[in-house]
Design an enzyme around this catalytic site. Structure first.
Site, PDB file in Angstrom:
ATOM      1  N   ARG A 295       0.797  -1.151   0.074  1.00 12.98           N
ATOM      2  CA  ARG A 295       0.177  -0.094  -0.272  1.00 12.98           C
ATOM      3  C   ARG A 295       0.820   1.258   0.194  1.00 12.98           C
ATOM      4  NH1 ARG A 295      -5.118  -2.208   3.755  1.00 12.98           N
ATOM      5  NH2 ARG A 295      -5.927  -3.361   2.035  1.00 12.98           N
ATOM      6  N   TYR A 439      -6.101  -1.033  -6.775  1.00 19.73           N
ATOM      7  CA  TYR A 439      -5.652  -2.289  -6.555  1.00 19.73           C
ATOM      8  C   TYR A 439      -5.122  -2.036  -4.880  1.00 19.73           C
ATOM      9  CZ  TYR A 439      -1.215  -1.102  -8.964  1.00 19.73           C
ATOM     10  OH  TYR A 439      -0.159  -0.753  -9.555  1.00 19.73           O
ATOM     11  N   GLU A 440      -4.687  -3.127  -4.280  1.00 21.82           N
ATOM     12  CA  GLU A 440      -4.155  -3.104  -3.123  1.00 21.82           C
ATOM     13  C   GLU A 440      -5.153  -2.575  -2.113  1.00 21.82           C
ATOM     14  OE1 GLU A 440      -1.836  -5.046  -2.362  1.00 21.82           O
ATOM     15  OE2 GLU A 440      -1.118  -5.139  -4.405  1.00 21.82           O
ATOM     16  N   GLY A 441      -6.521  -2.792  -2.331  1.00 23.52           N
ATOM     17  CA  GLY A 441      -7.654  -2.292  -1.606  1.00 23.52           C
ATOM     18  C   GLY A 441      -8.180  -0.981  -2.101  1.00 23.52           C
TER      19      GLY A 441
END
Lengths: 596, 596
Positions: A295, A439-441
């Site tokens: 993140r 992406y990555e949450g």
């Protein structure tokens, strides 16, 4: 055609003048990182990014990746560039010396990554994901697994991936269906389909080490029954040589808006042999180690695209002549003035510039807390550092990527019609930057992580640490008349942030939707306040630089002017975000699902 | 795969309940536009857009246009769809009955155009540009030119274009180099290169009527020496049949970020035969007639993409199950809740929805002033209408396209990773919407038009007219307790807008950069205030609908809830814009060109 020049002067300012890394020479990895050596590393990395990676950025976008018979071909030049990356030792920069790494602080690593990503974001994802796999194995793998996989991941001979998403579940990973059946020899047979696996298949490295979330047969449902497995593309023999092909395959490539140079794969596991990483059913915890680091890296990507977009838009604005300045001709001998004379063009460029410099400072500040969380000598500092890094992670990911994209769009706007054509490259930065918000949450998940988890955790210890950082700086500099133009607005923003925080504490318990409805605005309010702290600290460092008469007067004055722009034109957005937070959930939740 | 359903209930509410078009049945064109007939037209147009145009949207994006030997092939199905458009008589909807048009008000026309553009923005540009050419010829052409060209442009048998930009000049049209040399017979030989000519070449219509800006040999430099010419692809014989090919050609197609279904051409004129439109050297004025109309049309495109993006994102949010509501399961029998339960997902959808409905109201409100400027019986109304339409044009163009794009991006965000893939279509809306911020004058130019021209014109007459519209509405409804929640915030926003306006008056004269630096924020502040007026008026209409007990209670309650969202969550952004305006030019202009 776009170009890129790494902002190495900025890096020097941040690492030496703002953070003064030499303060930490007592800590592992920092001792070797003398200012001279850091500057040398940065210069070499700049050269590599500018000369090798940047020219492949457009090629990567145009050619994309091609799947044929299960094999993925990356764009022309990518394989060779990856080879040069490995030969230069770059993948090992911040890895542990125990496994062949150079052991430098990640505070330096994030800036190296920024250069790579500015030059070629799609390319940068290959080593980026490898490092995520490295971290997960380092923190959670057995010594045996570490010995097998880490040296090759550190050298870059092998790359890594992260397999989480399935067609029916992304955010809600508890619903995953990929199965792991014990083989009876300590290994597991992994079966299932994973999607959106970046760098899932390619031929740039000898092996690909997949980290895969799956549920062991008979394990509980939900997130409490998920385990993490290492599943190599090629099995590894006892002597470290490569054995037979594991039963996993890339079943398709995703057609997407951008980052075409990176292979986004459907991965099919058909009884593939895997080894559990860490404890059974504790896979999510291990995956989170990987995701938190990822993140920060994605937040960096936001800056990276805004930076390269800025540079090219600025060059265009200096070069393109069109119209006259409102205050009279600035290029009277030419048929028109360069468009940089127009206030609205400058507004766009200053927006991007003030963000880039402020956000980059917050990135290295956060990365430094990350380093201190692992390396500081006393437990108290390690704890505080871990709190602050955890708190800032969703802010860095969410705000930097929202704004990184918005600023790539703003840079494109500077070009007028040329920005919409493929020729100039501005639109590629926009398309590439867009994924980072997802992406990555998704950034919505980041906001929920901030408000629902990080704020509440340990009685709000992390957020109080942040307020204390602000208060300490304000108290220490309240008599510095030169700094008042930064300190006063910082204090005002801090008050608004506190008000928003208190509002959640008072209103989210009775109705959790009050937290959810204001979470995105709160994240932006927090980010603006944190970046204001960075600007106040940078202004102090610039004033020091000026007072020292170092001969770099122009640099420091530019820094101060850019900081003033942030304070006067961008920071006031906090007020609107506070209003939105305090508006609560009622209007957001007023419609029934059918009324939408 | 994306879909589209025309919001015809919205159209009915706007035309019948908000604007009550039947009030104007004394005016030409309005008399025929009975509510029943309008609804029938809208239903037919909806069917055509949904069933014929929308299915071609993805095809158009994927196939794009192809140039071979000077001929451009449009995507599969476009030609046939265009034929159906012509057969349905749609191009003639708002054209003059003198030339075969149906003569309906443009207030209806903009909604027809919205449907076409939501369904297929790239396709909609072909008839859209024809209508621009129709308008320029109608207002400025000689009777002879009108008789030759208008009937076929009205029927749609021929299409039109607008040729302004050259490689070295777009915004600064005074620098253009395209030459017109008198042929001695009243015609001119046009020579030069034009770029970014939308719909410049294709085979969907029998002829293409280019309107071209050029400088007559010997004319003065700058904008005072520019003339407008009509230059047909095929010369027209006296009997109206098509003669020989004119000496002009498409020399290339632009590769661009989106709107691939529209041919963006390099047009080379090589002594092509042209006829001057209107007076020599007064071409810019004629072109502006075309551009002002086009700017409203581009503002409409912003809504069109936000609308279709919203519809698809909403469907995804209702369908996709992932995670649980913060307040407890809403779909307890399923493995997860639909993501529309999450406040942050709703926040995004409500942002888009509140914009779409408010902006669409402002679009038809502005279009109605446009109709009244031409058709009202008294000079006073015509003048006021012309003032208001001129004032709102840059606001509609600039704000609607900034937000139309931002909301297409927000809709894409609702999908998570699926939004980044080509499969779902969300990313196409983003790429297509992006151009609208750029063409027909970048949004920076719109802001400058607003602040530098429209505000100042005739002692600020237009802006005072706008304030009076607000004040009259507030005064007339100040005792309506039900409306207070809209009236009070509207009055507050109006005060902020007035404060910003006064600030310009006091500070822009001494330093014009003070206007330029705040122009974009001022435009947004103005737009928010104008949309707040629309929401107050819509709330009144909705309250009336509820009081009438028409059985459409759910519709009116949804309308009011959406309006409250706008007032409480979006309108407060005015404060930040006012702060930015009042920050002035100093920080924006602080750096030297070299310091960027």
């Amino acid at each position: 055609m776009a170009s890129y020049k790494a902002p190495t002067r900025e890096y020097g300012f941040l690492l030496h003048e703002l953070l003064d890394l030499s303060r930490f020479s007592n800590l592992p990895g920092f001792a070797d990182a003398t200012p001279d050596l850091i500057d040398q590393i940065m210069e070499q990395a700049a050269k590599f990014s500018e000369e090798v990676l940047q020219p492949l950025n457009k090629v990567g976008d145009e050619q994309g990746c091609v799947l044929k018979d299960g094999e993925v071909t990356t764009p022309e030049g990518f394989r060779d560039a990856y080879q040069q990356l490995v030969e230069g030792g770059w993948p090992s920069l911040v890895c542990s010396p125990d496994y062949g790494g150079q052991g430098f602080p990640n505070t330096i690593g994030v800036l190296f990554n920024e250069m790579v990503s500015s030059a070629n974001m799609a390319f940068g994802m290959y080593p980026g994901l490898s490092h995520g796999a490295y971290s997960a194995l380092t923190h959670h793998g057995s010594d045996e697994l570490k010995d097998i996989y880490l040296p090759k991941l550190v050298s870059g001979e092998w790359t890594g991936t992260m397999n989480l998403t399935e067609p029916h579940c992304g955010t809600d990973v508890g619903m995953l269906r990929t199965k792991a059946v014990p083989n009876g020899d300590g290994t597991y047979a992994i079966t299932g389909q994973k999607i959106w696996i970046s760098a899932g298949e390619h031929s740039m490295a000898d092996n690909i080490i997949h980290l895969v979330l799956a549920r062991i047969e008979g394990a509980p449902g939900g997130v409490g029954g998920i385990s993490l497995f290492v599943v190599p593309k090629f099995l590894v023999n006892e002597d470290g040589s490569l054995g037979e092909r594991n039963t996993l395959q890339c079943g398709g490539l995703e057609e997407k808006m951008g980052i075409h140079g990176n292979a986004t794969c459907v991965m099919n596991y058909d009884g593939a042999k895997g080894w559990v990483v860490g404890e059974e059913n504790k896979g999510l915890k291990a995956m989170f180690t990987m995701m938190n680091e990822a993140r920060l890296g994605v937040g960096m990507q936001g800056i990276s695209q805004a930076e390269v977009a800025y540079q090219n838009a600025r060059d265009f604005a200096l070069d393109r002549i069109q119209g006259r300045a409102l205050t009279g001709p600035k290029n009277p001998d030419g048929p028109a003035d360069p468009i940089i004379v127009h206030p609205d063009v400058r507004r766009m460029l200053m927006n991007i510039r003030a963000f880039n410099e402020g956000a980059r400072a917050l990135l290295v500040w956060t990365a430094l807390w990350g380093d201190l969380a692992e390396k500081a000598e006393d437990e108290e500092t390690r704890q505080k550092a871990d709190d602050l890094m955890g708190l800032m992670t969703p802010i860095v990911k969410g705000y930097f990527t929202d704004k990184g994209f918005a600023h790539a769009v703003e840079a494109q706007q500077v070009y007028g019609g040329s920005g919409y054509t493929k020729e100039w490259g501005a639109e590629q930065f926009v398309r590439d930057a867009r994924i980072a918000m997802i992406y990555e949450g998704t950034n919505g998940i980041q906001a929920l992580d901030l408000v629902g988890r990080k704020l509440a955790s340990k009685g709000g210890r992390a957020v109080f640490s942040f307020f204390k950082e602000v208060d300490d700086f304000v108290a220490a500099n309240k008599d510095d008349a030169k700094l008042a133009e930064f300190i006063t607005p910082l204090s005002d923003a801090r008050k608004e942030l506190e008000e928003a925080t208190m509002w959640f504490m008072e209103n989210a318990l009775e109705n959790p939707d009050n937290a959810g409805a204001g979470s995105a605005d709160y994240l932006h309010l927090f980010a603006l306040t944190a970046i204001a702290l960075m600007w106040a600290q940078m202004a102090k460092a610039a004033n020091t630089g000026l007072a020292n008469g170092s001969g770099d007067k122009d640099y420091y004055e530019t820094k101060l002017a850019t900081g003033r722009y942030f304070i006067n034109r961008i920071l006031p957005q906090t007020t609107t975000h506070l209003t939105a937070v305090k508006a609560g959930a009622d209007d957001v939740m007023a419609l029934t699902a059918e009324q939408f």
